[in-house]
Write an enzyme that holds these catalytic residues in place. Structure first.
Site, PDB file in Angstrom:
ATOM      1  N   ALA A  86       0.832  -1.211   0.000  1.00 45.02           N
ATOM      2  CA  ALA A  86       0.000   0.000   0.000  1.00 45.02           C
ATOM      3  C   ALA A  86       0.862   1.256   0.000  1.00 45.02           C
ATOM      4  O   ALA A  86       0.513   2.259   0.614  1.00 45.02           O
ATOM      5  CB  ALA A  86      -0.924  -0.012   1.215  1.00 45.02           C
ATOM      6  N   ARG A 103      -4.573   9.104  -9.099  1.00 47.29           N
ATOM      7  CA  ARG A 103      -5.839   9.304  -9.807  1.00 47.29           C
ATOM      8  C   ARG A 103      -7.056   9.484  -8.901  1.00 47.29           C
ATOM      9  O   ARG A 103      -8.137   9.799  -9.359  1.00 47.29           O
ATOM     10  CB  ARG A 103      -6.066   8.149 -10.801  1.00 47.29           C
ATOM     11  CG  ARG A 103      -5.220   8.309 -12.059  1.00 47.29           C
ATOM     12  CD  ARG A 103      -5.332   7.113 -12.952  1.00 47.29           C
ATOM     13  NE  ARG A 103      -4.586   5.970 -12.412  1.00 47.29           N
ATOM     14  CZ  ARG A 103      -4.736   4.714 -12.821  1.00 47.29           C
ATOM     15  NH1 ARG A 103      -5.634   4.428 -13.738  1.00 47.29           N
ATOM     16  NH2 ARG A 103      -4.014   3.747 -12.291  1.00 47.29           N
ATOM     17  N   GLY A 163      -3.440  -3.359  -0.834  1.00 47.41           N
ATOM     18  CA  GLY A 163      -4.325  -2.562   0.030  1.00 47.41           C
ATOM     19  C   GLY A 163      -5.484  -1.930  -0.704  1.00 47.41           C
ATOM     20  O   GLY A 163      -6.462  -1.502  -0.089  1.00 47.41           O
ATOM     21  N   ALA A 180     -48.281  16.865  22.929  1.00 46.71           N
ATOM     22  CA  ALA A 180     -47.524  17.533  21.867  1.00 46.71           C
ATOM     23  C   ALA A 180     -46.751  18.721  22.420  1.00 46.71           C
ATOM     24  O   ALA A 180     -47.259  19.487  23.230  1.00 46.71           O
ATOM     25  CB  ALA A 180     -48.480  18.006  20.782  1.00 46.71           C
ATOM     26  N   ALA A 196     -51.853  21.470  30.540  1.00 41.61           N
ATOM     27  CA  ALA A 196     -51.202  21.947  29.318  1.00 41.61           C
ATOM     28  C   ALA A 196     -50.599  23.325  29.544  1.00 41.61           C
ATOM     29  O   ALA A 196     -51.116  24.131  30.317  1.00 41.61           O
ATOM     30  CB  ALA A 196     -52.216  22.008  28.186  1.00 41.61           C
ATOM     31  N   ARG A 255     -49.164  27.700  35.217  1.00 40.45           N
ATOM     32  CA  ARG A 255     -49.267  28.671  34.139  1.00 40.45           C
ATOM     33  C   ARG A 255     -50.108  29.834  34.676  1.00 40.45           C
ATOM     34  O   ARG A 255     -50.816  29.688  35.667  1.00 40.45           O
ATOM     35  CB  ARG A 255     -49.938  28.059  32.916  1.00 40.45           C
ATOM     36  CG  ARG A 255     -51.356  27.609  33.199  1.00 40.45           C
ATOM     37  CD  ARG A 255     -51.981  26.907  32.012  1.00 40.45           C
ATOM     38  NE  ARG A 255     -53.378  26.645  32.283  1.00 40.45           N
ATOM     39  CZ  ARG A 255     -53.999  25.504  31.989  1.00 40.45           C
ATOM     40  NH1 ARG A 255     -53.341  24.514  31.418  1.00 40.45           N
ATOM     41  NH2 ARG A 255     -55.270  25.356  32.257  1.00 40.45           N
TER      42      ARG A 255
END
Ligand code: UD1
Ligand code: CA
Length: 455
Positions: free
Chosen positions: A8, A14, A100, A377, A420, A437
């Site tokens: 290797a 290339r 390799g 959610a 919620a 809340r």
């Protein structure tokens, strides 16, 4: 004992890359590692890797591996490359020479080749090609025995017609190599020390050269440019897909699945198009993976369904789970039986208990979620204070209303209900309702602002 020599040192011009050629990847793994895997399959006692261009990068990339690095500088040909290994070889060994940049070579092929090695014979892996251009040609005598290899640039018109070519792979007793290698000369069209010249030396010393055929032209193909790399990648993937199907998986399209690692499937799994599997992925029985999914280092239990467009990494999913579409499972997630993660849900270092549901638009991280929990959610665990990560514990049977912020460290007892829109900052005891809340105000007779009229 068996010693493997892997060549290797070449530049790989290339590829047009700053990375040494053999560090480019096939199926997510450097070419050279595919070849090292084969050496391991054969239980090689020692692996000698001849490096040159990019030697330091190669040593760094393969630091963890049991490899004897040998630097060849300058590179004066394949024979010169193997000469560098001579001081390291044990005289009683069988030596297998590999390249390799030939990553698809098969263990079975190499085993068959190694059988040709005795004190009086060596093995040469050849293949017949319709277009043998560029390869060394195998020259056989009138009795059919191999007498030499002639390189393309040194070959006569007549020899150029030969379709049987040298793959470069050979196996030979070290005792012979040690004798022949010093005899190589660079008196040839390329001014290089050709390893292939040992074939004529073998014949001259009454060591028979026995050929073994590669199973296909593709298995011995080398990679010289990106187009060949892409072609070998497709061949590899086609074969991986065939193997999955022969072990009982249904693939919606065997041309649209990529395995970059090992994927094992139980009975009756279904994999839809455009899925990518990396690392070690194990699917149980009757697992279904929807289109466009990415799974890395995952264990997925029986009957679990992963819908379209999910990304799953380094996690464990039990049986009968439903995931996605569009779910992201980050490392350290553990879903227990019949858990459900819906669309746009992200988890990380989280346990989600049996039958629990996180249906939409949530983030659950550094959390332990009990059984039969429902997370509404837009609920999120606020696990990060800018410096530290904190844990959230959610007891069995908890119901978390939508758009809730759970500010960790936080613990919710069993069957807690969170209203919620709450921002929960203090622990909540079992069975309690938490409303965190501001209270709603309704203002009667409210006049909306009016836009000024421009006339
Ligand atoms: C070689 C063979 C040719 C064979 C072909 C198969 C010789 C002289 N020719 O030709 O018969 O058909 O492979 O592909 O052996 N390398 C080094 N050090 C060097 C030169 C090469 O380590 O000084 C390594 C390269 O990195 C590569 C391998 O050896 O992995 C083959 O070298 P390459 O130049 O591709 O050989 P070819 O000329 O193609
Ligand atoms: Ca070559």
């Amino acid at each position: 004992m068996l010693e493997v020599v892997i060549l290797a040192a070449g530049k790989g011009t290339r590829m047009r890359s700053s990375l040494p050629k053999v560090l480019h990847k096939l199926a997510g793994k450097p070419f050279i590692e595919h070849v090292l895997d084969r050496s391991r399959d054969l239980n090689a006692e020692k692996v000698h890797l001849v490096v040159g261009h990019g030697a330091q990068e190669m040593q760094a990339a393969l630091a963890g591996q049991e490899v004897n690095f040998i630097v060849q500088s300058p590179q004066l040909g394949t024979g010169h490359a193997v000469q560098q290994v001579m001081p390291h070889l044990y005289e009683g060994s069988r030596v297998l020479i590999l390249y390799g940049d030939v990553p698809l070579i098969k263990t079975e092929t190499l085993k068959a080749l190694l059988k040709k090695v005795t004190p009086n014979s060596m093995g040469l892996l050849t293949v017949n090609l319709d277009k043998p251009q560029g390869y060394g040609r195998i020259v056989r005598g009138s009795n059919g025995n191999i007498v030499s290899i002639v390189e393309q640039k040194d070959a006569s018109e007549e020899q150029l017609e030969i379709k049987e070519v040298n793959t470069g792979v050979m196996a030979v007793g070290a005792q012979h190599l040690l004798k022949w290698l010093p005899q190589l000369s660079k008196d040839n069209a390329q001014g290089e020390y050709y390893l292939t010249d040992i074939i004529a030396l073998a014949v001259a010393s009454d060591v028979q050269v026995l050929s073994s055929q590669a199973s296909s032209a593709t298995e011995v193909m080398g990679v010289n440019n990106r187009a060949q790399q892409a072609m070998l990648e497709r061949l590899y993937q086609q074969e991986a897909a065939q193997q999955l199907m022969s072990s009982g998986a249904t693939l919606a399209d065997p041309a649209r699945i990529d395995c970059r690692g090992s994927l094992s499937t139980g009975e009756d799994c279904f994999i839809d198009i455009n899925c990518v599997f990396e690392g070690d992925v194990t699917l149980g029985n009757n697992v279904s993976i929807g289109p466009n999914c990415y799974l890395k280092d995952m264990v997925v239990g029986d009957n679990t369904e992963v819908y379209a467009n999910c990304v799953l990494e380094a996690s464990q999913i039990a049986s009968n789970c439903l995931i996605g579409p569009f779910a992201r499972i980050r490392p350290g997630t553990q879903l227990e039986d019949s858990a459900k993660l819906g669309n746009f849900v992200e988890t990380k270092k989280a346990v989600v208990g049996k039958g629990s549901k996180v249906n939409h638009l949530s983030y659950v991280g550094d959390a332990i979620v009990g059984d039969h929990v429902n997370i509404g959610a837009g609920a999120i665990t606020c696990n990060y204070d800018g410096a530290n990560k904190h844990k959230t514990h959610i007891g069995d049977g908890v119901f978390i209303g939508s758009n809730t912020a759970l500010v960790a460290p936080l613990s919710l007892g069993e069957n807690v209900t969170v209203a919620a829109g709450s921002t929960v900052t203090r622990d909540v005891e079992s069975q309690q309702l938490v409303v965190a809340r501001t209270r709603q105000k309704n203002i009667a007779g409210w006049q909306r602002p009016v836009k000024p009229k421009n006339d």
